[in-house]
Write an enzyme that holds these catalytic residues in place. Sequence first.
Site, short mmCIF file in Angstrom:
data_model
loop_
_atom_site.label_atom_id
_atom_site.label_comp_id
_atom_site.label_asym_id
_atom_site.label_seq_id
_atom_site.Cartn_x
_atom_site.Cartn_y
_atom_site.Cartn_z
N TYR A 1 0.86 -1.19 0.00
CA TYR A 1 0.00 0.00 0.00
C TYR A 1 0.89 1.23 0.00
O TYR A 1 1.92 1.28 0.70
CB TYR A 1 -0.90 0.02 1.24
CG TYR A 1 -1.72 1.29 1.37
CD1 TYR A 1 -2.99 1.37 0.81
CD2 TYR A 1 -1.21 2.42 2.01
CE1 TYR A 1 -3.74 2.53 0.90
CE2 TYR A 1 -1.96 3.58 2.11
CZ TYR A 1 -3.22 3.64 1.55
OH TYR A 1 -3.95 4.80 1.63
N GLU B 1 -3.45 7.57 -4.17
CA GLU B 1 -3.46 6.30 -3.44
C GLU B 1 -3.27 5.14 -4.42
O GLU B 1 -3.93 5.09 -5.46
CB GLU B 1 -4.77 6.12 -2.69
CG GLU B 1 -4.82 4.85 -1.84
CD GLU B 1 -6.12 4.70 -1.09
OE1 GLU B 1 -6.09 4.58 0.14
OE2 GLU B 1 -7.18 4.69 -1.76
#
Length: 387
Positions: free
Chosen positions: A109, A197
């Site tokens: 992530y 993101e």
Amino acid sequence: MNFHEYQAKDLFAQYDIPVPKGTAVKSADDAVAVAKAMDTHQWMVKAQVHAGGRGKAGGVKFAKSLDEVKQYAGDMLGMEIKTYQTGGMALPVNEVLITEAANIENELYLSLLVDRANKCLSFVASAEGGVEIEEVAKTHPEKIHTLTVDNTETLWPYACRKIGFAMGLTKKQVFQLTHIMMQMHKMFHDLDLSLIEINPLIIDDNQNVVALDAKINSDDNAEYRQKELAKLRDKSQEDPAEAKAHEHELNYIKLDGDIACMVNGAGLAMATMDVIKLKGGEPANFLDVGGGATAERVTIAFKIILSDPNVKSILVNIFGGIVRCDLIADGIITAIKEVGVEVPIVVRLEGTNVEAGKKLLEDSGLAVIAASDLDDAANKAVEAVGA
């Protein structure tokens, strides 16, 4: 402003951030044509909507044949997707992304966002990708790595490398991650973004770091200097009332209550909503018509408010500083006559030319409920709902 995955990946590619090859299409036949042109025999078919959680809603499929590509694309196009991120809306799928399927060794992530607590930009990274990062932060906080970027300095490669090694990456992967982070930082500033993101950021079977997904938000306040980005806006993914408000430079957010608010100034709008809650009512919206409110803008604001069938009363709270109260009153009168408002309207005016504004409302012959102050206005708006 939000972007579709394929739009975000196109921007990533422009900044040399590695992404799988893919193309967005609007028909099942085009999906097959795009899939045929790819040097692969496995594809991902991904519905393009402004929300996460698509997979659980049937919006992400793994296709092992061209027939499956056509079937999945046909099934998705025209469907509506509602997830925990859509705010209760069912978003239409007008496009699907056909992309080559990746062989995933590991999921990571990575994000870059505005860190309001530290008043700077911060990277958030984790070796646990492909899941909700909030849950990881809650259950395994030690797996979350944060890098704050000092506003008085630039982003230094050594700081990125520290994050990569902390995530357990190899030397090769650390340098790839560093490149991605440096490009994300440049992209953030160049395009006036508010969020980048990548979830998941993957390690593929060649041990390379690749952005498998992409989410980007931009700052609406910088739209005037990001004309090309503004062209990418997809209004079908927005609440119709909010999209219309944006067209007319009104700040509107729909809420779940039944007392509509029309206020000039964001701070005053927040205070108005707070007082309505304090009096036992529920705000139906946040609506800031701005300091340059005109009769035309007030009319449009009334139309947007009344597009919500839950509205049972309207509270207009105007402080005439930059704009005069008599001009606002004239706008309210014009709007009511044009729109034909059938719910009770409570008006509180204060500031420049307030007496002239009040007199215009009194002499209008319209059923406008005058209020002496905000407390009085909130009481009357709440009472009107129960009447």
